[in-house]
Motif scaffolding. Structure first.
Motif, PDB file in Angstrom:
ATOM      1  N   ASN A   5       1.960  -3.996   2.956  1.00  0.00           N
ATOM      2  CA  ASN A   5       1.793  -4.226   1.517  1.00  0.00           C
ATOM      3  C   ASN A   5       0.344  -4.557   1.175  1.00  0.00           C
ATOM      4  O   ASN A   5       0.066  -5.211   0.190  1.00  0.00           O
ATOM      5  CB  ASN A   5       2.757  -5.300   1.009  1.00  0.00           C
ATOM      6  CG  ASN A   5       2.485  -6.661   1.604  1.00  0.00           C
ATOM      7  OD1 ASN A   5       1.736  -6.786   2.565  1.00  0.00           O
ATOM      8  ND2 ASN A   5       3.093  -7.678   1.040  1.00  0.00           N
ATOM      9  N   LYS A   7      -3.425  -2.671   0.599  1.00  0.00           N
ATOM     10  CA  LYS A   7      -4.009  -1.332   0.398  1.00  0.00           C
ATOM     11  C   LYS A   7      -4.965  -0.933   1.507  1.00  0.00           C
ATOM     12  O   LYS A   7      -5.016   0.225   1.891  1.00  0.00           O
ATOM     13  CB  LYS A   7      -4.652  -1.212  -0.976  1.00  0.00           C
ATOM     14  CG  LYS A   7      -5.813  -2.133  -1.222  1.00  0.00           C
ATOM     15  CD  LYS A   7      -6.309  -1.988  -2.652  1.00  0.00           C
ATOM     16  CE  LYS A   7      -7.422  -2.964  -2.941  1.00  0.00           C
ATOM     17  NZ  LYS A   7      -7.855  -2.911  -4.321  1.00  0.00           N
ATOM     18  N   THR A 104       7.076   2.868  -1.273  1.00  0.00           N
ATOM     19  CA  THR A 104       6.380   3.147  -2.534  1.00  0.00           C
ATOM     20  C   THR A 104       5.053   3.854  -2.290  1.00  0.00           C
ATOM     21  O   THR A 104       4.050   3.550  -2.916  1.00  0.00           O
ATOM     22  CB  THR A 104       6.133   1.846  -3.316  1.00  0.00           C
ATOM     23  OG1 THR A 104       5.386   0.959  -2.480  1.00  0.00           O
ATOM     24  CG2 THR A 104       7.421   1.200  -3.767  1.00  0.00           C
ATOM     25  N   ILE A 105       5.070   4.830  -1.432  1.00  0.00           N
ATOM     26  CA  ILE A 105       3.864   5.585  -1.112  1.00  0.00           C
ATOM     27  C   ILE A 105       4.137   7.057  -1.420  1.00  0.00           C
ATOM     28  O   ILE A 105       5.226   7.557  -1.150  1.00  0.00           O
ATOM     29  CB  ILE A 105       3.462   5.391   0.367  1.00  0.00           C
ATOM     30  CG1 ILE A 105       2.194   6.144   0.697  1.00  0.00           C
ATOM     31  CG2 ILE A 105       4.574   5.750   1.292  1.00  0.00           C
ATOM     32  CD1 ILE A 105       1.673   5.877   2.100  1.00  0.00           C
ATOM     33  N   SER A 111      -1.164   5.096  -4.697  1.00  0.00           N
ATOM     34  CA  SER A 111      -0.410   4.569  -3.561  1.00  0.00           C
ATOM     35  C   SER A 111      -1.295   3.842  -2.563  1.00  0.00           C
ATOM     36  O   SER A 111      -0.820   2.998  -1.813  1.00  0.00           O
ATOM     37  CB  SER A 111       0.323   5.702  -2.833  1.00  0.00           C
ATOM     38  OG  SER A 111       1.370   6.193  -3.608  1.00  0.00           O
ATOM     39  N   ILE A 115      -1.806  -2.564  -5.477  1.00  0.00           N
ATOM     40  CA  ILE A 115      -0.817  -3.412  -4.833  1.00  0.00           C
ATOM     41  C   ILE A 115      -0.015  -4.087  -5.941  1.00  0.00           C
ATOM     42  O   ILE A 115      -0.493  -4.202  -7.060  1.00  0.00           O
ATOM     43  CB  ILE A 115      -1.466  -4.451  -3.885  1.00  0.00           C
ATOM     44  CG1 ILE A 115      -2.562  -5.234  -4.599  1.00  0.00           C
ATOM     45  CG2 ILE A 115      -1.988  -3.803  -2.640  1.00  0.00           C
ATOM     46  CD1 ILE A 115      -3.160  -6.347  -3.776  1.00  0.00           C
ATOM     47  N   GLN A 117       2.217  -2.712  -2.964  1.00  0.00           N
ATOM     48  CA  GLN A 117       2.904  -1.567  -2.396  1.00  0.00           C
ATOM     49  C   GLN A 117       3.879  -2.100  -1.366  1.00  0.00           C
ATOM     50  O   GLN A 117       3.664  -3.168  -0.785  1.00  0.00           O
ATOM     51  CB  GLN A 117       1.911  -0.609  -1.723  1.00  0.00           C
ATOM     52  CG  GLN A 117       0.978   0.082  -2.677  1.00  0.00           C
ATOM     53  CD  GLN A 117       1.704   1.022  -3.614  1.00  0.00           C
ATOM     54  OE1 GLN A 117       2.687   1.668  -3.250  1.00  0.00           O
ATOM     55  NE2 GLN A 117       1.240   1.106  -4.841  1.00  0.00           N
ATOM     56  N   THR A 119       5.504  -0.406   1.762  1.00  0.00           N
ATOM     57  CA  THR A 119       5.693   0.742   2.623  1.00  0.00           C
ATOM     58  C   THR A 119       6.230   0.267   3.963  1.00  0.00           C
ATOM     59  O   THR A 119       5.701  -0.663   4.559  1.00  0.00           O
ATOM     60  CB  THR A 119       4.358   1.488   2.823  1.00  0.00           C
ATOM     61  OG1 THR A 119       3.886   1.904   1.538  1.00  0.00           O
ATOM     62  CG2 THR A 119       4.531   2.699   3.707  1.00  0.00           C
TER      63      THR A 119
END
Length: 170
Positions: A5, A7, A104-105, A111, A115, A117, A119
């Motif tokens: 999570n 970037k 969520t990518i 993506s 943030i 995110q 993944t």
């Protein structure tokens, strides 16, 4: 399995998986030309085995389509043929050497720049009984069976609609 999570971390992991593995099997709801690894992907086109990208209205950038227009391993689908939103990034070398990112990518800049995110990263190490890989390939194959190659005429029509839509938003 781990959750990514951050970037900076997702960029680092994604790039290392692109470099590490021999084959890419990806499914994405859409793709944009702002994808930070678009040139890496183009440079390693021989690694693309199946990339299925949703057109979903006009979300996918025509520039992305143009970049991979002649690559038969990149195909497209419409939302009505794949109704569930799904993003899978399988990086594969063998049954005992693979990595999967999902969550969520997708194939866009956001993506990797925004943030939070969420993944998930799993690999062959996590797949003790081998079912994760089998189920991932099944999902990819099901979606792939619903994809199509875009013709030059379809691409030109898409580009025109996309340009008009972009202009109307300004």
């Amino acid at each position: 399995m781990e959750i990514i999570n951050d970037k900076g971390e997702i960029r680092k992991v994604f790039k290392s998986l692109m470099d590490k593995h021999r084959k890419y099997f990806w499914v994405a709801r859409f793709a944009r030309s702002t994808f930070p690894f678009i040139f890496d992907l183009a440079d390693h086109e021989s690694k693309i085995f199946k990339i299925a990208v949703g057109l979903n209205g006009l979300e996918t950038s025509p520039t992305f389509i143009n970049e991979f227009f002649d690559c038969k391993a990149v195909r497209y689908f419409k939302k009505d043929s794949v109704p569930n939103d799904i993003d899978l990034f399988l990086f594969y070398t063998s049954e005992t050497n693979w990595d999967l990112l999902f969550g969520t990518i997708t194939i866009n800049k956001d993506s990797f720049d925004n943030i939070p995110q969420f993944t998930y990263h799993t690999s062959a190490v996590d797949d003790i009984n081998g079912t994760q890989l089998v189920k991932t390939f099944e999902a990819i194959d099901q979606i792939w069976s619903r994809t199509f190659e875009i013709s030059e005429e379809e691409y030109e029509d898409y580009w025109e609609k996309w340009s008009k839509d972009l202009t109307s938003q300004e």
